[in-house]
Every structure is written in C-alpha cells, then in structure tokens.
Design a protein around this motif. Structure first.
Motif, PDB file in Angstrom:
ATOM      1  N   UNK A   1      27.667  31.718  51.955  1.00  0.00           N
ATOM      2  CA  UNK A   1      27.279  32.830  52.832  1.00  0.00           C
ATOM      3  C   UNK A   1      27.525  34.191  52.190  1.00  0.00           C
ATOM      4  N   UNK A   2      27.814  34.177  50.887  1.00  0.00           N
ATOM      5  CA  UNK A   2      27.951  35.434  50.157  1.00  0.00           C
ATOM      6  C   UNK A   2      29.354  35.973  50.053  1.00  0.00           C
ATOM      7  N   UNK A   3      30.316  35.330  50.703  1.00  0.00           N
ATOM      8  CA  UNK A   3      31.708  35.754  50.536  1.00  0.00           C
ATOM      9  C   UNK A   3      32.156  35.403  49.117  1.00  0.00           C
ATOM     10  N   UNK A   4      32.939  36.289  48.518  1.00  0.00           N
ATOM     11  CA  UNK A   4      33.352  36.085  47.126  1.00  0.00           C
ATOM     12  C   UNK A   4      34.876  36.088  47.027  1.00  0.00           C
ATOM     13  N   UNK A   5      35.415  35.097  46.333  1.00  0.00           N
ATOM     14  CA  UNK A   5      36.855  35.033  46.061  1.00  0.00           C
ATOM     15  C   UNK A   5      37.091  35.388  44.595  1.00  0.00           C
ATOM     16  N   UNK A   6      37.937  36.379  44.361  1.00  0.00           N
ATOM     17  CA  UNK A   6      38.384  36.725  43.013  1.00  0.00           C
ATOM     18  C   UNK A   6      39.794  36.174  42.829  1.00  0.00           C
ATOM     19  N   UNK A   7      40.010  35.523  41.702  1.00  0.00           N
ATOM     20  CA  UNK A   7      41.333  34.963  41.401  1.00  0.00           C
ATOM     21  C   UNK A   7      41.914  35.660  40.180  1.00  0.00           C
ATOM     22  N   UNK A   8      43.108  36.198  40.309  1.00  0.00           N
ATOM     23  CA  UNK A   8      43.762  36.928  39.220  1.00  0.00           C
ATOM     24  C   UNK A   8      44.957  36.158  38.670  1.00  0.00           C
ATOM     25  N   UNK A   9      45.112  36.242  37.375  1.00  0.00           N
ATOM     26  CA  UNK A   9      46.265  35.705  36.642  1.00  0.00           C
ATOM     27  C   UNK A   9      47.215  36.887  36.461  1.00  0.00           C
ATOM     28  N   UNK A  10      48.344  36.847  37.184  1.00  0.00           N
ATOM     29  CA  UNK A  10      49.340  37.925  37.091  1.00  0.00           C
ATOM     30  C   UNK A  10      50.474  37.394  36.231  1.00  0.00           C
ATOM     31  N   UNK A  11      50.486  37.803  34.975  1.00  0.00           N
ATOM     32  CA  UNK A  11      51.407  37.199  34.011  1.00  0.00           C
ATOM     33  C   UNK A  11      52.631  38.077  33.819  1.00  0.00           C
ATOM     34  N   UNK A  12      53.764  37.560  34.189  1.00  0.00           N
ATOM     35  CA  UNK A  12      55.026  38.289  34.077  1.00  0.00           C
ATOM     36  C   UNK A  12      55.676  38.080  32.711  1.00  0.00           C
ATOM     37  N   UNK A  13      55.573  36.876  32.187  1.00  0.00           N
ATOM     38  CA  UNK A  13      56.326  36.502  30.978  1.00  0.00           C
ATOM     39  C   UNK A  13      55.392  35.978  29.895  1.00  0.00           C
ATOM     40  N   UNK A  14      55.764  36.225  28.643  1.00  0.00           N
ATOM     41  CA  UNK A  14      54.956  35.782  27.517  1.00  0.00           C
ATOM     42  C   UNK A  14      54.969  34.251  27.440  1.00  0.00           C
ATOM     43  N   UNK A  15      53.797  33.609  27.514  1.00  0.00           N
ATOM     44  CA  UNK A  15      53.749  32.144  27.490  1.00  0.00           C
ATOM     45  C   UNK A  15      54.463  31.549  26.272  1.00  0.00           C
ATOM     46  N   UNK A  16      55.220  30.515  26.511  1.00  0.00           N
ATOM     47  CA  UNK A  16      55.947  29.755  25.482  1.00  0.00           C
ATOM     48  C   UNK A  16      57.036  30.553  24.752  1.00  0.00           C
ATOM     49  N   UNK A  17      57.318  31.748  25.246  1.00  0.00           N
ATOM     50  CA  UNK A  17      58.416  32.554  24.693  1.00  0.00           C
ATOM     51  C   UNK A  17      59.492  32.805  25.751  1.00  0.00           C
TER      52      UNK A  17
END
Ligand code: HCS
Length: 152
Positions: free
Chosen positions: A29-45
C-alpha cells in the motif's frame, strides 16, 4: 543466497561509530520501512558488555519514541556491536541522526532503567544504568563521525 543484508557487508571496511541505511522495504500500500544499522563499536575489535547493552536498549527503545512517531523497532545486534532501528514512512537520514542524538542525551540524563523487572523484562537482573550511560557518552562524543560509514 545471502538474503540477510548484513551478511553482504564487509565488516572489516566500516569505521564505527556510524549510522548506515541497511535496508528499505515498501509494502503493498506504499508504506515504506527504512532500517538503519546504528554501530556503536568497531566489529571484531570491541563490543558492548551485555548488561550495558541491555540497559541502553531499554532506555533508547523507550525514549526514541518520544522524539519520533515513526519508530517500529530498536533492537540489539547479536554481535553486541550495534542496534537496528526500523522506522516507517520516514526517509530523512539527517533527522534520524538528530533523533538518535536526543535519545542518547536522554540516556545520559536518566536516573533509572525503564522496565528492568521480572514482569516487563526477560532478564531483569542483567542491567547496568552506568554502563548504558558510558556507552551513550562515548557515542555522543563522536557525533561528528556518525555519517561516515567506511574507513578512508
Ligand atoms: N526492541 C523493542 C524493545 C524490546 S525491550 C522495541 O520495541 O523497540
């Protein structure tokens, strides 16, 4: 097939902290979902300790809805390096950063973790307000870097 967007992201190339549009889905019906990646910490570090992550999740999930009516969900990543934020019918990236900044300021100013009891939470003993506030302060200190997602 790699249908999970995050499985196609090269986690060695990103520079946390950052806020990244991770997906966009339009309904019938035209509704749009935006998904954000909110990254706090450096991956694997680095990673967030579970009690602090859990409390900042509660605090952000509650407070972000005071700054936007478009929030669908704010939930932690299993790798403990960030959160996903889903919003419906809202497509302004800069405004997302402002909403997040206000929400983290609320975390810094909080005097208790909402819903950290056995009725409202699935692991009520596993919380740290101080840990959550430390994460919020660290994130706010790097506000100018949030829009830069990849290392140069
Ligand atoms: N992630 C949920 C809160 C669970 S405590 C939400 O609705 O944002």
């Amino acid at each position: 097939k790699m249908n999970v967007e995050s499985f196609n992201l090269d986690h060695t190339k990103v520079a946390a902290p950052y806020v990244r549009l991770a997906g966009l889905k339009e309904g019938q019906h035209g509704d749009v979902v935006h998904k954000y990646d909110i990254r706090f910490k450096q991956p694997n570090k680095e990673y967030m300790k579970m009690d602090a992550l859990h409390s900042i999740e509660h605090l952000m999930a509650e407070n972000i809805r005071n700054h936007s009516d478009h929030v669908v969900d704010l939930s932690p990543m299993g790798c403990q390096t960030g959160f996903y934020l889903s919003v419906i019918n809202h497509d302004n990236y800069d405004e997302i950063l402002t909403i997040l900044e206000k929400t983290l300021q609320d975390v810094v100013n909080a005097t208790e973790v909402p819903a950290c009891n056995e009725v409202q939470c699935g692991w009520a003993a596993n919380h740290s307000l101080e840990g959550a506030q430390q994460l919020a302060r660290e994130m706010l200190a790097k506000r100018a870097e949030w829009a830069t997602i990849f290392a140069e």
